[in-house]
Design an enzyme around this catalytic site. Sequence first.
Site, short mmCIF file in Angstrom:
data_model
loop_
_atom_site.label_atom_id
_atom_site.label_comp_id
_atom_site.label_asym_id
_atom_site.label_seq_id
_atom_site.Cartn_x
_atom_site.Cartn_y
_atom_site.Cartn_z
N ARG A 166 -6.44 -17.29 8.98
CA ARG A 166 -4.98 -17.28 9.05
C ARG A 166 -4.57 -17.62 10.49
O ARG A 166 -4.99 -16.94 11.43
CB ARG A 166 -4.46 -15.90 8.64
CG ARG A 166 -2.98 -15.78 8.77
CD ARG A 166 -2.44 -14.41 8.32
NE ARG A 166 -1.05 -14.38 8.71
CZ ARG A 166 -0.41 -13.34 9.19
NH1 ARG A 166 -1.02 -12.17 9.30
NH2 ARG A 166 0.85 -13.43 9.56
N ASN B 222 0.33 -6.06 6.33
CA ASN B 222 -0.35 -5.79 7.59
C ASN B 222 -0.33 -4.28 7.78
O ASN B 222 0.74 -3.68 7.84
CB ASN B 222 0.40 -6.44 8.76
CG ASN B 222 0.46 -7.96 8.65
OD1 ASN B 222 -0.17 -8.56 7.78
ND2 ASN B 222 1.21 -8.59 9.53
N GLU C 219 -3.44 -8.42 7.62
CA GLU C 219 -3.89 -7.94 8.93
C GLU C 219 -4.36 -6.50 8.79
O GLU C 219 -3.72 -5.69 8.10
CB GLU C 219 -2.76 -7.93 9.98
CG GLU C 219 -2.30 -9.28 10.41
CD GLU C 219 -1.23 -9.22 11.51
OE1 GLU C 219 -1.11 -8.17 12.19
OE2 GLU C 219 -0.50 -10.22 11.64
O1 IFM Z 1 -1.03 -8.58 17.45
C1 IFM Z 1 -0.18 -8.11 16.45
C2 IFM Z 1 0.20 -9.24 15.52
O2 IFM Z 1 0.77 -10.30 16.20
C3 IFM Z 1 1.16 -8.75 14.48
N1 IFM Z 1 0.68 -7.57 13.83
C4 IFM Z 1 0.19 -6.50 14.66
C5 IFM Z 1 -0.84 -7.03 15.65
C6 IFM Z 1 -1.38 -5.88 16.51
O3 IFM Z 1 -0.38 -5.26 17.20
#
Ligand code: IFM
Length: 453
Positions: free
Chosen positions: A78, A294, A353
């Site tokens: 990604r 995420n 994420e």
């Molecule tokens: O680095 C960030 C990312 O850009 C978006 N989600 C959280 C990650 C960690 O803080």
Amino acid sequence: MTDFVRFPDSFIWGTATSAYQIEGAWQEDGKGPSIWDTFAHTPGNIQDRSTGDTAADFYHRWPEDVALMRSLGLQAFRFSISWPRVLPEGTGRVNPAGLDFYDRLVDGLLAAGIQPVVTLFHWDLPQALQDKGGWPSRETADAFGEYAAVAARRLGDRVPAWITLNEPWVAAFAGHYTGDHAPGWRDAKAALQAAHTQLIAHGQAVQALRSLCSNHPKIGIALTLSSVQPASQSEDDLAAAGRYDLILTRLFLDPLFHGRYPAELQAGFPGLFPDVRPGDLDAASAPLDFLGINYYSRDVIRHNPDIPWIQAEPVQPEGSPYSQMWEIYPPGIYEVLARVWRDYHPASIWITENGVPVPDGVDADGRVRDFRRTAYLLDHLVQVRRAMDEGVPVEAYLVWSLLDNFEWAYGYKMRFGLVYVDFETQQRIIKDSGHWFARVIRDHGFAAVKEQI
Ligand code: IFM
């Protein structure tokens, strides 16, 4: 006997990144400035006084990094497109060199057998659009639709999965309410309007991608979600947790999946309710192929009347383990998955994420022994599997992140990568967690014992 936590053969394993955090090349080959270039160049905004000017130099080193991904056996990568690299003024004139870069990257990934998962917006809004009002202005949604169409026309024959927006909550609230992120505003009404414009923009992008991509890609959005819990069972804390969840979760999921804002939003924050026009929420609720989640931590919330308008704040529960940034709370990913499935029933869920910052260093023998990261990933994957066992349709898991990178207002202090980056030399070293993740992909799972990691 050791429990082996097995995932389906069709499960997609990968890593996630974003343009500003890894690419560098902030003013090369015709790229226009983004709000993050402006923000990071303004003294006082970034804790270690760094910028993303060079970052992990992915713009130049991507062939080497794709080879690394291949050596790890990644099935999906990604990344985000830098909007001002493609449209330096945000709309109108296209920068062919910018599009060429992403075209080569997509081809390079496909040739390595890795699915490109392309995010259109991961916070680096063109500065030219900020100068015209940024996300609180409705015109930005039209500009995003135009940009999505440009990307779709060029890459829409090959990219199998698109994500319209990354974490619109962060772009709206860290950007416009707390001011910790670009553009650094502190205005709650602007934050809610920025959230709404992003939802309209998302709808426009879905429409553009559906009509212009010839390969029928999967289309989703990535939201940051946490397990929101009250600090106590007092009426005040329960109500505060409800307000926090309203803004973090329901502000986005209700329009996306139910086509309306929660009634409590208008009732609870009448003066801040965004300007919603006919058709806005129809566009925002266009069906999605997957919801990206995420997940990093939970939010334990207590009532605090001194916090403007939301009167709620996260507290740090005692006795919990913490990373450099957040509480480590693996059951939360299960709680989020179960709740989202119960309340919204997305067609599919991808963990877009999940990861943890660890103060990694290189040992004398050249190894990076990041046991804490491996343990974090293992504990969270056990909880993902638990949700899947209960019928939640999770189909992908992408670790944040492939490489150590620019962690926004923290700069380079936080290392999230499976691959260590020496920012002086740009040398890459696969960490122990990266080797572990490669084995997980190879074996479709892992033995759930920490002694073996
Ligand atoms: O680095 C960030 C990312 O850009 C978006 N989600 C959280 C990650 C960690 O803080």
